[in-house]
Structures are given as structure tokens and as C-alpha cells.
Design a protein around this motif. Sequence first.
Motif, PDB file in Angstrom:
ATOM      1  N   ILE A  88       0.838  -1.204   0.000  1.00  0.00           N
ATOM      2  CA  ILE A  88       0.000   0.000   0.000  1.00  0.00           C
ATOM      3  C   ILE A  88       0.868   1.247   0.000  1.00  0.00           C
ATOM      4  N   TRP A  89       1.904   1.240   0.841  1.00  0.00           N
ATOM      5  CA  TRP A  89       2.798   2.402   0.918  1.00  0.00           C
ATOM      6  C   TRP A  89       3.491   2.634  -0.422  1.00  0.00           C
ATOM      7  N   GLY A  90       3.993   1.578  -1.034  1.00  0.00           N
ATOM      8  CA  GLY A  90       4.684   1.716  -2.312  1.00  0.00           C
ATOM      9  C   GLY A  90       3.769   2.251  -3.395  1.00  0.00           C
ATOM     10  N   LEU A  91       2.534   1.741  -3.464  1.00  0.00           N
ATOM     11  CA  LEU A  91       1.582   2.225  -4.460  1.00  0.00           C
ATOM     12  C   LEU A  91       1.230   3.685  -4.208  1.00  0.00           C
ATOM     13  N   HIS A  92       1.002   4.029  -2.928  1.00  0.00           N
ATOM     14  CA  HIS A  92       0.678   5.421  -2.594  1.00  0.00           C
ATOM     15  C   HIS A  92       1.821   6.349  -2.996  1.00  0.00           C
ATOM     16  N   ASN A  93       3.041   5.940  -2.696  1.00  0.00           N
ATOM     17  CA  ASN A  93       4.192   6.760  -3.059  1.00  0.00           C
ATOM     18  C   ASN A  93       4.276   6.953  -4.566  1.00  0.00           C
ATOM     19  N   ALA A  94       4.054   5.889  -5.317  1.00  0.00           N
ATOM     20  CA  ALA A  94       4.181   5.944  -6.773  1.00  0.00           C
ATOM     21  C   ALA A  94       3.132   6.861  -7.403  1.00  0.00           C
ATOM     22  N   ILE A  95       1.867   6.745  -6.965  1.00  0.00           N
ATOM     23  CA  ILE A  95       0.834   7.560  -7.608  1.00  0.00           C
ATOM     24  C   ILE A  95       1.008   9.035  -7.265  1.00  0.00           C
ATOM     25  N   LYS A  96       1.524   9.327  -6.065  1.00  0.00           N
ATOM     26  CA  LYS A  96       1.722  10.722  -5.675  1.00  0.00           C
ATOM     27  C   LYS A  96       2.945  11.326  -6.360  1.00  0.00           C
ATOM     28  N   VAL A  97       3.983  10.519  -6.575  1.00  0.00           N
ATOM     29  CA  VAL A  97       5.176  11.009  -7.284  1.00  0.00           C
ATOM     30  C   VAL A  97       4.815  11.397  -8.715  1.00  0.00           C
ATOM     31  N   HIS A  98       3.961  10.579  -9.336  1.00  0.00           N
ATOM     32  CA  HIS A  98       3.630  10.835 -10.734  1.00  0.00           C
ATOM     33  C   HIS A  98       2.533  11.878 -10.904  1.00  0.00           C
ATOM     34  N   ASN A  99       1.669  12.038  -9.894  1.00  0.00           N
ATOM     35  CA  ASN A  99       0.685  13.117  -9.909  1.00  0.00           C
ATOM     36  C   ASN A  99       0.121  13.280  -8.502  1.00  0.00           C
ATOM     37  N   PRO A 100       0.455  14.387  -7.840  1.00  0.00           N
ATOM     38  CA  PRO A 100       0.010  14.596  -6.448  1.00  0.00           C
ATOM     39  C   PRO A 100      -1.500  14.618  -6.289  1.00  0.00           C
ATOM     40  N   ASN A 101      -2.233  14.807  -7.386  1.00  0.00           N
ATOM     41  CA  ASN A 101      -3.688  14.881  -7.309  1.00  0.00           C
ATOM     42  C   ASN A 101      -4.365  13.511  -7.410  1.00  0.00           C
ATOM     43  N   SER A 102      -3.575  12.461  -7.568  1.00  0.00           N
ATOM     44  CA  SER A 102      -4.146  11.118  -7.622  1.00  0.00           C
ATOM     45  C   SER A 102      -4.619  10.686  -6.239  1.00  0.00           C
TER      46      SER A 102
END
Length: 617
Positions: A105-119
Motif C-alpha cells: 500500500i505504501w509503495g503504491l501510494h508513493n508511486a501515484i503521488k510522485v507521478h501526480n500529487p492529485n491522484s
Amino acid sequence: MESDYGVTRELSDLQKKRALYQPELPPCLEGTTVRVEFGDGTTAADPAGAHVISQAFPRTYGQPLAHFLRATSKVPDAHIITEHPPIRVGIVFSGRQSPGGHNVIWGLHNAIKVHNPNSTLLGFVGGTEGLFAQKTLEITDGVLSSYKNQGGYDLLGRTKDQIRTTEQVNEAVASCQALKLDGLVIIGGVTSNTDAAQLAETFAESKCSTKVVGVPVTLNGDLKNQFVEANVGFDTICKVNSQLISNVCTDALSAEKYYYFIRLMGRKASHVALECTLQSHPNLVILGEEVTSSKLTLFDITKQLCDAVQARADQGKYHGVVLIPEGLVESIPELYALLQEIHGLHGRGISPNSISDHLSPWASALFDFLPPFIRKQLLLHPESDDSAQLSQIETEKLLAHLVEAEMNKRMEEGTYKGKKFNAICHFFGYQARGTLPSKFDCDYAWVLGHICYHILAAGLNGYMATVTNLKSPVNKWKCGAAPISAMMTVKRWSRGPGASPIGKPAVHPSTIDLKGKAYELLRSNASSFLMDDLYRNPGPLQFDGPGANAKTFTLSVEDQDYMGRIKLLQVYLDKVKNIVKPGCSQEVLKAALSAMASVTDVLSVISSSSLNSAGPL
């Protein structure tokens, strides 16, 4: 929310230090650009089942492998994705809790926020029931703060482990559509990922825009195939259990008067028992796969154990440690058949108290032979997936009871002249499930979470996040994705409680390969382990120091990196195409035709023999 999901929890000093640990990321996942290379279309591992699987999954079968590339890779046909609009992703714990699940969960959260903070990342609380009921918790840095690198599934919780019935599937579709999800990530083992594949197919058929991604997380270690080298949680479970086993071994050697029978988790496969044996060197392990292969009866196993006790007594040793997988009870033919008959009576609505009166004569005779505590446990109602409650069936106590009775008999007959046999029994199961995950599982789960985002960014549906070359350091891990349908096989007939119906494709548990290198390592040391007390203590779970980066034996000794070798094969094929072009010399053409004909013949024979040797499932 009805429960305290996602609340900040109190952490010990060690937990606080672990929460600060930053897992590593392979170079191919760094940056904000997704670079993906697609390989050839996939096929079923078992050609005999390919037609059935392709018919069951017409929209998601045969999809290509995906390889995620580092920015410096020079691959001309790579898909480069630089635009990352905000997305909404849901994530759910579907399998039994396994150390490291929170880091997905942490890894997925980090990835989506790195690529777009609005995700947005939404966690479904209460497992699949939360998915059906649309109960969500938005995952934020604050929510994650006390769950990073921590064990358990208490961030979101879990309930039933299936998304299978028509009603359940329809509710999942409705939830994803109502929440406008671009992706749904399902964390679990073989059952959960089979359901994920079916859900992906249903979503594609119903034109639902949500893409489904699976993640291999199961402490049993039985979600293994050519694409999946290891499961999140297995490394941790084996290290924690190995220390407990080693402590018992030292105690046995100190007191020199007890035999310890230890049951370990592992349902259809004995991977945990095998790995813990290689790590801690107990005197004996009984693997379910060995019992099945040799068709050993309860009498055979009892005799094997008694002969081992007597051989050690001849050397003046009256202690020992024996490991048993919890699934052993279903590997012993007569006990398995008895369980099948009991299960059928459950299905007819006969109460547990009356089942013994409805057993067939042979089953009744066996039932009466067994000690009362085992009878009661065998009568327990099956679990929600129709499998026996293996964790509640004390096979270790049954074997200890039978060995004691036989050793007393031998003593009375004068064929055994040693000291009285004494046994102490343990079940090491839940003690390890909630532990802090190992460094390997922290890193592995974190990386898989990032891969989930890359899969969704590439628009893939019905895929599992994969990492190969895991025996190497993180910076050499190879990240990709494989269609879950390519991991499926078809059972030719049912094998009892919990088995899939005839002809239904599924991701089936992978059992120990009795021709594999890990098993060969065990057999080459088995006689020394039995007689010489070569007990080995790996110590407590280490996050720093000499044991922090240790990998499991079963990961280290086997041939790995299937995905990498597939790519290497493609390189060779491309070279052949570049050399053998229209206009090349006759000698080059003749050599190529001869070599390719020979290779084709060899591969056809190997493929045919592999299929025939596999036999009915």
C-alpha cells in the motif's frame, strides 16, 4: 467506519525505527517517466489447458509480458509514458495476513503521488466485504505513518478471501463504477489472484474502465511459477519460525530427554517446512509432497518416525526435533479420504455430532482408531472456501501419540531397549503472521506497490506485478508484469474439499519440486540432520548486521530470472533474424536451418515429456 481502521497506533522504539526505514527502489522504477517494453504474447504453462483457459478468458488471455525499463535503456520500441493524469485507485487485502502487506500500500501510494500529487488511493476497509459495501479509507501520508514497515493487515483489515459468486462480482463492479476507480489492486495468494483474473475478465466484458492488478502476497510461499519467484511474507515467516525452531533444538540438546513435534503453516504445499529445515537443521521433516509421491500411509509415517527414534537411541540420543506442515493431514491417503467423506456429510446438512454414525464401514473403523481429540477436530465445519480447518487439526499431537504407542509396544516386546519416549508438541502459526517484516519483504512489497502504478499507467488489465532476479541486490531486480491467465492451469478432476470444479482454470498452489535444487539440498543432508544434531540458529530477525540481507535458501539455490531469460532469448532470435536475411549465403542459410530444426525437435520432445510427466492434477 465501524472499526478503528487507519488510526495512528502506539509504536515501540523498535517499531518507530522500522517506520523510518526507506526501502530501496530499482533503477527501472525511478523518476516520473514510465518506460515499458512488451514481449510476445503469453501462453499457458500446460498446453493441454490452453484452450479451456483461452475460452474462459477471451479478453485477457494471451496478453504480452511487460518489462519496465530504466531511463538509460536503449530499446527502440519501448512505450514511453510521460503524461500522468490524476487517477483513482482502490486497494484491498484479500488473502490471509502476511508480513509486508502494508508496504504494498505504501509503495503504491508513493508511486501515484510522485507521478501526480492529485491522484487518490482508497483502501477498502474490512477486506472484500468492504469492497462490496464501498467502505473506503483514503490513504494519506498521515494514515500510513505508523504502518510503514509494520506487520499485520490492521491498516485496512480483512474478512472473506474471495470475490467469486455472481453477486460478489456484480457488487465489486458496482463499487468500482460508483467510486470511479481507474484501478483495483488485489493483495493475496493463489485464490485471491484467481479471483482477480476473473474480475479483470468481467470488467473487460462489461466495459468497466477499472483495470485489475494482482500482487503475490502469501506467507505459504505457494504462489510460485515461472513469473513469480517469491511471495511477500514468506521470507519473514521462515526467518521467525526458524529462530523459534532453533531455540527448541537447543533446548532439546540441553535436556536430552524430549522429542519436539512442531507443526508449521503451509496448506497444500510444504514450502515453509522445507525452508525452515534448511535454515535450522532439525532432525527430521515430513513433507506433504514426499508423502503424496510415495503414497505413505499413517502407519508408514509412524514406522519411519519410530525407526528414527530407535536409531538415535542406539547412539544414546533420546531427544530430537521433527517438523510437520499443517497440510500433511490431507497428504496421508486414508486421512484425506476420511476428510472427503466427512466433508460430503457436512454438505448434506448432517450435524457434526451425528456424522460418525453415517460414515462408511472403512471410514468408521479409521475414525474409531484415531484418538478422541483428533476425531473432534476432523469433524469441524469446513472454512468459507470449503477447505478443512487445517490450522485446528493437531497432526503433530496425532503423530506423537502414535509414535509413543508404538515405542511402548516395542519396549514391551523387547525390540526397543532404550529410555521411555517423551514428546512435547507445538504449533508455530499465528506467532509469526503479525511480526515486523524482514528487510527483504519491506523492499519487495514496496517495489511491487510501485509496479502496480506502472501497470495501471500502461493501461494493463488482468496482470500481476512481478519482480525477478530477486536473489541479487535490489538495484539488479528486474520489474515487470505478467498476465494472471498465463499462470493458470486446469484441474482435470476435483481432489476433494476446496478443490476447483472439473475444467475450471485457476492459479493453483505450487508444491515442492521433488527434483528441484532446494529439495536436493535437503536430501543430501537428511542423514546428517537426523543423526548428528547439526542444529543451526540463524538468530532473531535482523534489520541490520550480518543477517539483514540473507535470502531464503529456496530462493537462493534455484534457477531464477525467468523474465530476464525470456528477454535474452529474444535477443538471440533477433540476432538470427539480422544474420539470416534474404541475400545471405547458402552456407549461412543451411547452418541456420539445421540448427533451428535441431532446436525445434529438442524443444518439442521436452515440452511433450514435461506435459506427460505432470500427469492429472
